[in-house]
Design a protein around this motif. Structure first.
Motif, PDB file in Angstrom:
ATOM      1  N   SER A 147       0.623  -1.353   0.079  1.00 32.79           N
ATOM      2  CA  SER A 147       0.050   0.163  -0.019  1.00 32.79           C
ATOM      3  C   SER A 147       0.801   1.361   0.057  1.00 32.79           C
ATOM      4  O   SER A 147       1.980   1.260   0.556  1.00 32.79           O
ATOM      5  N   SER A 148       0.282   2.248  -0.437  1.00 36.90           N
ATOM      6  CA  SER A 148       1.093   3.550  -0.656  1.00 36.90           C
ATOM      7  C   SER A 148       0.123   4.528   0.260  1.00 36.90           C
ATOM      8  O   SER A 148       0.169   5.748   0.018  1.00 36.90           O
ATOM      9  N   SER A 149      -0.584   4.371   1.002  1.00 36.69           N
ATOM     10  CA  SER A 149      -1.609   5.123   1.698  1.00 36.69           C
ATOM     11  C   SER A 149      -1.895   4.728   3.187  1.00 36.69           C
ATOM     12  O   SER A 149      -1.418   3.640   3.486  1.00 36.69           O
ATOM     13  N   ALA A 150      -2.359   5.565   3.977  1.00 37.43           N
ATOM     14  CA  ALA A 150      -2.828   5.401   5.393  1.00 37.43           C
ATOM     15  C   ALA A 150      -4.134   5.877   5.659  1.00 37.43           C
ATOM     16  O   ALA A 150      -4.554   6.961   4.983  1.00 37.43           O
ATOM     17  N   THR A 151      -4.613   5.244   6.698  1.00 37.94           N
ATOM     18  CA  THR A 151      -5.971   5.778   7.189  1.00 37.94           C
ATOM     19  C   THR A 151      -6.057   6.118   8.690  1.00 37.94           C
ATOM     20  O   THR A 151      -5.815   5.311   9.578  1.00 37.94           O
ATOM     21  N   PRO A 152      -5.957   7.167   8.829  1.00 37.73           N
ATOM     22  CA  PRO A 152      -5.894   8.154  10.221  1.00 37.73           C
ATOM     23  C   PRO A 152      -7.279   7.688  10.916  1.00 37.73           C
ATOM     24  O   PRO A 152      -8.440   7.597  10.364  1.00 37.73           O
ATOM     25  N   GLU A 184      -8.603   7.212   3.213  1.00 40.08           N
ATOM     26  CA  GLU A 184      -7.190   6.644   2.803  1.00 40.08           C
ATOM     27  C   GLU A 184      -6.508   8.022   2.366  1.00 40.08           C
ATOM     28  O   GLU A 184      -6.885   8.596   1.226  1.00 40.08           O
ATOM     29  N   VAL A 185      -5.315   8.289   2.477  1.00 39.71           N
ATOM     30  CA  VAL A 185      -4.570   9.273   2.254  1.00 39.71           C
ATOM     31  C   VAL A 185      -3.023   8.919   2.208  1.00 39.71           C
ATOM     32  O   VAL A 185      -2.661   7.927   2.806  1.00 39.71           O
ATOM     33  N   GLN A 186      -2.579   9.573   1.084  1.00 40.23           N
ATOM     34  CA  GLN A 186      -1.105   9.264   1.155  1.00 40.23           C
ATOM     35  C   GLN A 186      -0.055  10.309   1.803  1.00 40.23           C
ATOM     36  O   GLN A 186       0.962   9.996   2.221  1.00 40.23           O
ATOM     37  N   ALA A 187      -0.767  11.428   2.049  1.00 44.83           N
ATOM     38  CA  ALA A 187      -0.086  12.462   2.815  1.00 44.83           C
ATOM     39  C   ALA A 187      -0.973  12.425   4.273  1.00 44.83           C
ATOM     40  O   ALA A 187      -2.005  13.107   4.071  1.00 44.83           O
ATOM     41  N   VAL A 188      -0.399  12.386   5.265  1.00 46.70           N
ATOM     42  CA  VAL A 188      -1.210  12.572   6.540  1.00 46.70           C
ATOM     43  C   VAL A 188      -0.652  13.969   7.192  1.00 46.70           C
ATOM     44  O   VAL A 188       0.279  14.409   7.338  1.00 46.70           O
ATOM     45  N   GLY A 231       0.183  18.518   3.399  1.00 47.94           N
ATOM     46  CA  GLY A 231       1.200  17.483   2.981  1.00 47.94           C
ATOM     47  C   GLY A 231       1.701  16.301   3.940  1.00 47.94           C
ATOM     48  O   GLY A 231       1.379  15.415   4.153  1.00 47.94           O
ATOM     49  N   GLY A 232       2.292  16.954   5.087  1.00 49.20           N
ATOM     50  CA  GLY A 232       2.655  16.387   6.219  1.00 49.20           C
ATOM     51  C   GLY A 232       3.733  15.019   6.073  1.00 49.20           C
ATOM     52  O   GLY A 232       4.492  14.796   5.151  1.00 49.20           O
ATOM     53  N   LEU A 233       3.128  13.713   6.594  1.00 51.82           N
ATOM     54  CA  LEU A 233       4.092  12.675   6.367  1.00 51.82           C
ATOM     55  C   LEU A 233       3.387  12.075   5.304  1.00 51.82           C
ATOM     56  O   LEU A 233       2.304  11.749   5.037  1.00 51.82           O
ATOM     57  N   ARG A 234       4.204  11.616   4.395  1.00 55.29           N
ATOM     58  CA  ARG A 234       3.919  11.014   3.199  1.00 55.29           C
ATOM     59  C   ARG A 234       4.397   9.446   3.148  1.00 55.29           C
ATOM     60  O   ARG A 234       5.411   8.982   3.408  1.00 55.29           O
ATOM     61  N   VAL A 235       3.411   8.773   2.927  1.00 53.00           N
ATOM     62  CA  VAL A 235       3.450   7.287   2.750  1.00 53.00           C
ATOM     63  C   VAL A 235       4.156   6.829   1.571  1.00 53.00           C
ATOM     64  O   VAL A 235       2.873   6.833   0.558  1.00 53.00           O
ATOM     65  N   GLU A 236       5.299   6.258   1.212  1.00 54.24           N
ATOM     66  CA  GLU A 236       5.722   5.991   0.121  1.00 54.24           C
ATOM     67  C   GLU A 236       5.420   4.691  -0.360  1.00 54.24           C
ATOM     68  O   GLU A 236       4.945   4.028  -1.483  1.00 54.24           O
TER      69      GLU A 236
END
Length: 271
Positions: A169-174, A183-187, A243-248
């Motif tokens: 995955s290249s995303s995160a779910t806060p 689902e976002v790539q930048a948290v 932008g914040g934290l990016r999940v690569e």
């Protein structure tokens, strides 16, 4: 060095003993076949996923992480033909979870050394392990102070009912905040500070509505090793900055049943 050698010998001895016990316990047994073909009589498969690789040999800043316990998925699939069609399997799933953090002192282990009291100790950097930007490493977090800078993030879900395979995955779910449930790539950071890295752990789903979390606790003793992913040199972060934290990438590698990660901080998140 002598203490490390003794630890290594102990680890090897334990491994050999467990291998002998396993061979003796299954000697002469063929669990995969019966007089009428493959057996499918197991209605419940229950386990506490724990493998020696996740514990023995681990030390502050090295050794195994709890992700070694994801080997349970491979083993569960290996015995799939023994399970009845309605078999109950616990745990059902695992979720890879993380939070961005600021460290008070743990960060010092990743900083460069130069002149100290008039002595040039820069050569020390060539032998000091550098974990920045690499796979997560194990630490006893109860020994270190830290504080969260982001919401808790769901990164990856591993469904043990599916065939054992790579998952990425290249995303995160806060779990909280303005981006909660998306689902976002930048948290977005929830607190201002210096982001030194991420703490990463596993939550295990036992039943449809029961989860067991491995989340670290900022206060008090919690004697469980947790995985730390270090960001380069610590990055200043602003609360709610775009932008914040990016999940690569977050990837479960089926070949060695382990986790690979890559994160970065968007420059626009810096103060």
């Amino acid at each position: 060095e002598e203490e490390q050698e003794q630890d290594h010998k102990l680890e090897q001895a334990v491994r050999r003993a467990l291998q002998v016990l396993a061979e003796e316990a299954t000697d002469g047994l063929d669990l995969r076949s019966g007089p009428d073909g493959p057996l499918r009589t197991v209605d419940v498969l229950m386990a506490e996923p724990f493998y020696l690789d996740s514990s023995i040999g681990a030390h502050a800043g090295g050794g195994g992480t709890e992700f070694e316990n994801l080997k349970f998925w491979r083993e569960r699939c290996a015995v799939a033909e023994l399970l009845s069609d309605q078999a109950t399997v616990m745990p059902m799933k695992a979720k890879v979870v993380a939070v961005a953090v600021e460290f008070e002192s743990l960060r010092h282990g990743q900083e460069k050394v130069s002149m100290i009291e008039g002595f040039d100790l820069s050569a020390f950097c060539s032998i000091q392990p550098d974990y920045v930007g690499l796979d997560p490493v194990a630490y006893d977090l109860w020994m270190y102070s830290w504080r969260p800078l982001s919401p808790v993030l769901d990164l990856l879900t591993l469904d043990f009912s599916l065939p054992h395979s790579d998952v990425s995955s290249s995303s995160a779910t806060p779990r909280s905040g303005p981006q909660a449930g998306s689902e976002v790539q930048a948290v977005e950071f929830s607190e201002a500070g210096t982001c030194h890295g991420l703490l990463i752990w596993l939550d295990w789903q036992l039943t449809e509505d029961v989860w067991l979390t491995g989340a670290p606790k900022p206060q008090g003793l919690h004697r469980q090793k947790h995985a730390v992913y270090f960001l380069p040199e610590g990055t200043r972060a602003s609360r709610g900055a775009p932008g914040g934290l990016r999940v690569e990438e977050v990837r479960y590698a089926a070949a060695d049943c382990n986790l690979r990660c890559s994160f970065a901080v968007n420059p626009r998140a810096e103060q």
